[in-house]
Enzyme design. Structure first.
Site, PDB file in Angstrom:
ATOM      1  N   GLU A  44     -13.007 -67.394  81.620  1.00 17.56           N
ATOM      2  CA  GLU A  44     -13.175 -67.168  83.119  1.00 17.56           C
ATOM      3  C   GLU A  44     -12.133 -65.790  83.440  1.00 17.56           C
ATOM      4  O   GLU A  44     -11.261 -65.578  82.799  1.00 17.56           O
ATOM      5  CB  GLU A  44     -12.507 -68.447  83.765  1.00 17.56           C
ATOM      6  CG  GLU A  44     -12.517 -68.278  85.281  1.00 17.56           C
ATOM      7  CD  GLU A  44     -12.129 -69.491  86.055  1.00 17.56           C
ATOM      8  OE1 GLU A  44     -12.555 -69.763  87.228  1.00 17.56           O
ATOM      9  OE2 GLU A  44     -11.397 -70.245  85.565  1.00 17.56           O
ATOM     10  N   LYS A 118     -19.751 -69.773  90.549  1.00 20.40           N
ATOM     11  CA  LYS A 118     -19.003 -70.858  90.384  1.00 20.40           C
ATOM     12  C   LYS A 118     -19.172 -71.789  91.859  1.00 20.40           C
ATOM     13  O   LYS A 118     -19.030 -70.958  92.735  1.00 20.40           O
ATOM     14  CB  LYS A 118     -17.686 -70.667  90.284  1.00 20.40           C
ATOM     15  CG  LYS A 118     -16.769 -71.723  90.183  1.00 20.40           C
ATOM     16  CD  LYS A 118     -15.569 -71.276  89.751  1.00 20.40           C
ATOM     17  CE  LYS A 118     -14.281 -72.571  89.510  1.00 20.40           C
ATOM     18  NZ  LYS A 118     -12.862 -72.032  89.087  1.00 20.40           N
ATOM     19  N   CYS A 155     -15.189 -73.427  84.812  1.00 22.05           N
ATOM     20  CA  CYS A 155     -13.729 -74.135  84.957  1.00 22.05           C
ATOM     21  C   CYS A 155     -13.990 -75.368  85.902  1.00 22.05           C
ATOM     22  O   CYS A 155     -14.382 -76.438  85.582  1.00 22.05           O
ATOM     23  CB  CYS A 155     -13.063 -73.025  85.760  1.00 22.05           C
ATOM     24  SG  CYS A 155     -11.076 -73.591  85.389  1.00 22.05           S
TER      25      CYS A 155
END
Length: 280
Positions: A44, A118, A155
């Site tokens: 990330e 994300k 994540c």
């Protein structure tokens, strides 16, 4: 027909500056290519520290456009050089005030295929991401690459089963999950959630975590990156929990069809019964 893809991932320590961080990842990618890898993914916001441990406006400086920015441009050149598909997670600025936690996907010939933003943005101690990022708005794209169909989940997303499923419904064979998570918060979940998602959705997952401590907080990133197959089994050993590491593993994509015939989860879905799942 045998369909084995040699895949790679990198878990890395922060070097202190963007230039050396990118250069280090370029060398890892070249080494992966020397070992025969055809696809690689990074952690990330790989070209920056995990600045979300604090809430400071100075850290907007890490943001850049995607795909026009310098990092993705450089990674496109690297893909052409190595002949690898590359998953490139960066801090994206779309326009003034519009920032996203993003991963670009680049094909083996250097062409830019698109990006994932994300969806799920945490706001808890050590992970102050809502200060920086808007929630993703591009859905769950799956990219038709030189190695097959590749998706991305980033994540905190991994705690939400809906996106994993949508990636499967969209045809994903390999899903890269670049992350930055620390020892005291989630180490128990790390080797539980992604194998479970691989089983439930019957594809391969590349779970990537940072490693080490950085200057903006006390998060202890514990690495332990790995590949997991559609049966929920690790492909080789996970990486170290303390040291930087390049993993290269062979993924037999034929296993996906074998598992989907044996465990007919997609056949037995009941979307007609799931309406309540999407009510606010």
């Amino acid at each position: 027909m045998v369909n084995v893809v040699r895949a790679a991932l990198v878990q890395a320590t922060w070097t202190g500056d963007t230039e050396s961080m990118i250069a280090k990842h370029e060398e890892h990618a070249r080494e992966a290519a020397r070992q025969g890898a055809k696809v690689i993914g990074f952690q990330e916001v790989f070209n920056a520290p995990y600045f979300c441990q604090v809430q400071e406006a100075e850290h907007y400086r890490w943001a850049e456009p995607v795909p026009e920015g310098p990092t993705v441009t450089r990674m496109r050149e690297l893909a052409r050089e190595t002949g690898m598909v590359i998953v490139v997670p960066v801090f994206e600025v779309e326009q003034s005030g519009f920032y996203y936690n993003t991963a670009a996907v680049i094909d083996a010939d250097g062409s830019y295929l698109g990006k994932y933003r994300k969806h799920h943005i945490p706001q808890v101690k050590g992970f102050w991401e809502k200060y920086y990022f808007k929630p993703g708005n591009l859905g769950w794209p799956v990219f038709d690459t030189a190695v097959g169909k590749v998706g991305v989940y980033i994540c905190y997303d991994r705690h939400f089963p809906e996106g994993w499923r949508q990636l499967g419904l969209n045809g994903a064979q390999i899903v890269y999950n670049p992350s930055a998570t620390h020892r005291g918060l989630s180490s128990y979940l790390w080797q539980l959630e992604q194998p479970a998602a691989a089983v439930a959705n019957e594809y391969f997952i590349a779970a990537i975590n940072r490693v080490g401590q950085e200057e903006y907080g006390d998060n202890d990133f514990y690495g332990t990156s790995y590949f997991v197959d559609p049966r929920g089994q690790f492909v080789g050993e996970p990486a170290s929990d303390k040291a930087e590491e390049l993993l290269v593993r062979d993924l037999d994509l034929g296993l996906i069809e074998e598992v989907r015939q044996q465990w007919a989860f997609y056949r037995d879905r009941r979307p007609d019964a799931y309406e309540g799942l999407v009510q606010p």
